[in-house]
Design an enzyme around this catalytic site. Structure first.
Site, PDB file in Angstrom:
ATOM      1  N   ASP A 111     -41.500  14.552  20.367  1.00  0.00           N
ATOM      2  CA  ASP A 111     -41.610  15.976  20.023  1.00  0.00           C
ATOM      3  C   ASP A 111     -42.740  16.666  20.782  1.00  0.00           C
ATOM      4  O   ASP A 111     -42.790  17.898  20.835  1.00  0.00           O
ATOM      5  CB  ASP A 111     -41.821  16.152  18.521  1.00  0.00           C
TER       6      ASP A 111
ATOM      7  N   CYS B 172     -32.451  20.018  15.882  1.00  0.00           N
ATOM      8  CA  CYS B 172     -32.552  20.365  17.300  1.00  0.00           C
ATOM      9  C   CYS B 172     -31.443  19.700  18.091  1.00  0.00           C
ATOM     10  O   CYS B 172     -31.078  18.552  17.833  1.00  0.00           O
ATOM     11  CB  CYS B 172     -33.902  19.918  17.833  1.00  0.00           C
TER      12      CYS B 172
ATOM     13  N   LYS C 273     -44.034  19.167   8.735  1.00  0.00           N
ATOM     14  CA  LYS C 273     -42.591  19.401   8.541  1.00  0.00           C
ATOM     15  C   LYS C 273     -41.860  18.094   8.270  1.00  0.00           C
ATOM     16  O   LYS C 273     -41.044  17.996   7.353  1.00  0.00           O
ATOM     17  CB  LYS C 273     -42.028  20.077   9.789  1.00  0.00           C
ATOM     18  N   ASN C 274     -42.134  17.078   9.101  1.00  0.00           N
ATOM     19  CA  ASN C 274     -41.337  15.852   8.995  1.00  0.00           C
ATOM     20  C   ASN C 274     -41.765  14.953   7.840  1.00  0.00           C
ATOM     21  O   ASN C 274     -41.182  13.885   7.640  1.00  0.00           O
ATOM     22  CB  ASN C 274     -41.368  15.099  10.329  1.00  0.00           C
TER      23      ASN C 274
ATOM     24  N   ARG D  92     -27.378  12.451  18.461  1.00  0.00           N
ATOM     25  CA  ARG D  92     -28.259  12.177  17.316  1.00  0.00           C
ATOM     26  C   ARG D  92     -27.406  11.504  16.247  1.00  0.00           C
ATOM     27  O   ARG D  92     -26.912  12.143  15.323  1.00  0.00           O
ATOM     28  CB  ARG D  92     -28.895  13.460  16.792  1.00  0.00           C
TER      29      ARG D  92
ATOM     30  N   ARG E 152     -38.608  27.393  12.844  1.00  0.00           N
ATOM     31  CA  ARG E 152     -38.148  26.224  12.075  1.00  0.00           C
ATOM     32  C   ARG E 152     -39.304  25.286  11.775  1.00  0.00           C
ATOM     33  O   ARG E 152     -39.311  24.615  10.745  1.00  0.00           O
ATOM     34  CB  ARG E 152     -37.105  25.415  12.877  1.00  0.00           C
TER      35      ARG E 152
END
Ligand SMILES: CC(=O)N[C@H]1[C@@H](OP(=O)(O)OP(=O)(O)OC[C@H]2O[C@@H](n3ccc(=O)[nH]c3=O)[C@H](O)[C@@H]2O)O[C@H](CO)[C@@H](O)[C@@H]1O
Ligand SMILES: C=C(OP(=O)(O)O)C(=O)O
Length: 425
Positions: A307, A119, A22-23, A124, A399
């Site tokens: 994570d 999230c 994903k990242n 952030r 997600r």
């Protein structure tokens, strides 16, 4: 309204296919928009909600995108971008929306961010991103609801990050790639996904040196071309499946997973009693002895990935003794503790530290995902619990994890994804 239902007690055995990262894919979609000609092809794309949102966002700014989900392939034609606006209704639903800014600045001279999601982990900030754009010559207007960034041609400059921000590094590299002259980024992130993005950008024609050293030099070029790239495997997905084997006392083969990408996570799980064997591109994971307690401090790569802190907290509930967790990346990442305690765990939180008093048998309960990783951590808790666990706000799990229920079922777990008629997510 998605929820997951898990019946615990099954020992996980078999083979799991680790999804694309994903990242890594989210910045790559942003990178694809830098190419003003041709079609970019991304392979091994995880079929997750964040990618679906990124596709919608790319279309909203004018790109033509085909997501061939069964082929796990994205085809992106960004030859005509038409709008600098990242609309709130899409951009607020995932964090990767911030990764579209460099392409909009280069291609349209401005980016209008109507919202930023991701999230909810406490503060952030994006100040390193904005400061970097400003040093490259952009004007940043941070309004209450809308952020407007304008640039009439970026110019290379010396940049730094106060801490090695993951998306901050990717964004500043992308902004520098088409800027005039040389940019040096000090204190850049070392995450494997950042390196994969650099590999893709280099294939596109970008001139980037120093990836993985924390000190990156980018010589601006006039244009970048569309390329084909295969997204690296998701080390967080791999970590979760390794912990699923660990918590049930099972043995699994993780296709595509790399021990090297796990960094310190590998050593901590080994200290807890988990055994790893890397056989080429397949990682074998087994746990057949009592779980030992552990001390964990989250850090940027190769430190313990924040994570994976939530799933680790779940595993620690079954360890024989007290485990200590110090969360150093985010100031609000312990919402999981309250949910685990509903299942019989004994987790105490004070500020950025948590103590998990194990072992505590877990029992099924109705719990809620507060973010993606606390959601998957509750699935792990459900695997180890007696009885049935239902996890609300399942969209948050979707997600970031592709076909989770099917992949867990293939290992013998009783995990079902349901669309509910009430509740959140
Ligand atoms: C889409 C994506 O890749 N998400 C990952 C990325 O998020 P993300 O890139 O948002 O995380 P960062 O590395 O930027 O943030 C880490 C910390 O730095 C702070 N910070 C960051 C930027 C900034 O301009 N100012 C500032 O203060 C943040 O508030 C946070 O406390 O890295 C995180 C840390 O590994 C992971 O948990 C996320 O899964
Ligand atoms: C924090 C995460 O993601 P995001 O940055 O996309 O919110 C995550 O993947 O756990």
């Amino acid at each position: 309204m998605v929820r997951y239902r898990v019946r615990g007690g099954n020992v996980l055995r078999g083979t799991a296919f680790i999804q694309g990262a994903k990242n890594a894919v989210l910045p790559m979609i942003g990178a694809a928009l830098l190419a003003s000609e041709g079609r970019t092809v991304l392979r091994n794309v995880p079929v997750i909600e964040d990618v679906r949102r990124a596709v919608e966002l790319a279309e909203a700014v004018g790109a033509k995108v085909e997501f061939h989900e069964s082929e796990r392939t994205l085809v992106i034609d960004a030859s005509r971008l038409t709008s600098p606006v990242l609309p709130a209704e899409i951009a607020r639903r995932f964090r990767g929306s911030v990764l579209f800014v460099p392409a909009l600045l280069h291609r349209l001279g401005e980016a209008i961010i109507e919202g930023i999601g991701g999230c909810n982990l406490g503060s952030r900030n994006l100040d390193f991103h904005y400061l970097g754009y400003k040093r490259l010559g952009a004007m940043v207007d941070e309004g209450e609801a809308v952020i407007h960034i304008k640039a009439g041609g970026l110019v290379g400059a010396p940049l730094y990050l106060d801490t090695p921000s993951h998306t901050g590094t990717e964004n500043l590299i992308m902004a520098a790639a088409l800027a005039r002259g040389t940019t040096v980024i000090e204190n850049a992130a070392l995450e494997p996904e950042v390196l994969d993005v650099i590999t893709m950008l280099s294939r596109m024609g970008a001139r980037i040196r120093g990836g993985g050293t924390g000190f990156i030099t980018v010589e601006g070029v006039d244009e970048l071309t569309a390329v084909e790239h295969t997204v690296m495997p998701d080390r967080l997905d791999a970590g979760v499946f390794a912990m699923a084997a660990a918590i049930t006392g099972g043995e699994v083969s993780l296709v595509g997973a790399s021990l090297e990408h796990l960094g310190v996570v590998r050593w901590k799980l080994e200290q807890m009693g988990v055994e790893f064997e890397q056989h080429g591109a397949v990682l074998q994971v087994r746990r057949d002895r009592p779980l030992r307690p552990i001390n964990v401090i989250t850090d940027t790569y190769p430190g313990f990935a924040t994570d994976l802190q939530s799933p680790l907290m779940t595993v620690a509930c079954l360890a024989e003794g007290s485990s200590y967790i110090h969360e150093r990346i985010f100031d609000g990442r312990f919402a999981l503790a309250g949910e685990l305690n509903k299942m019989g765990a004994n987790v105490e939180v004070e500020g950025s530290r948590a103590v998990v008093h194990g072992p505590t048998p877990l029992r099924g309960a109705d719990v809620t995902a507060h973010d993606l990783r606390s959601g998957i951590a509750l699935v792990l808790a459900g695997l180890a619990a007696e009885g049935e666990t239902t996890i609300g706000s399942g969209y948050l799990i979707d997600r970031g994890h592709a076909a989770l229920a099917q992949r867990m079922q293939a290992l013998g777990a009783d995990v079902v994804r349901e669309i509910s008629t009430s509740g959140e997510g």
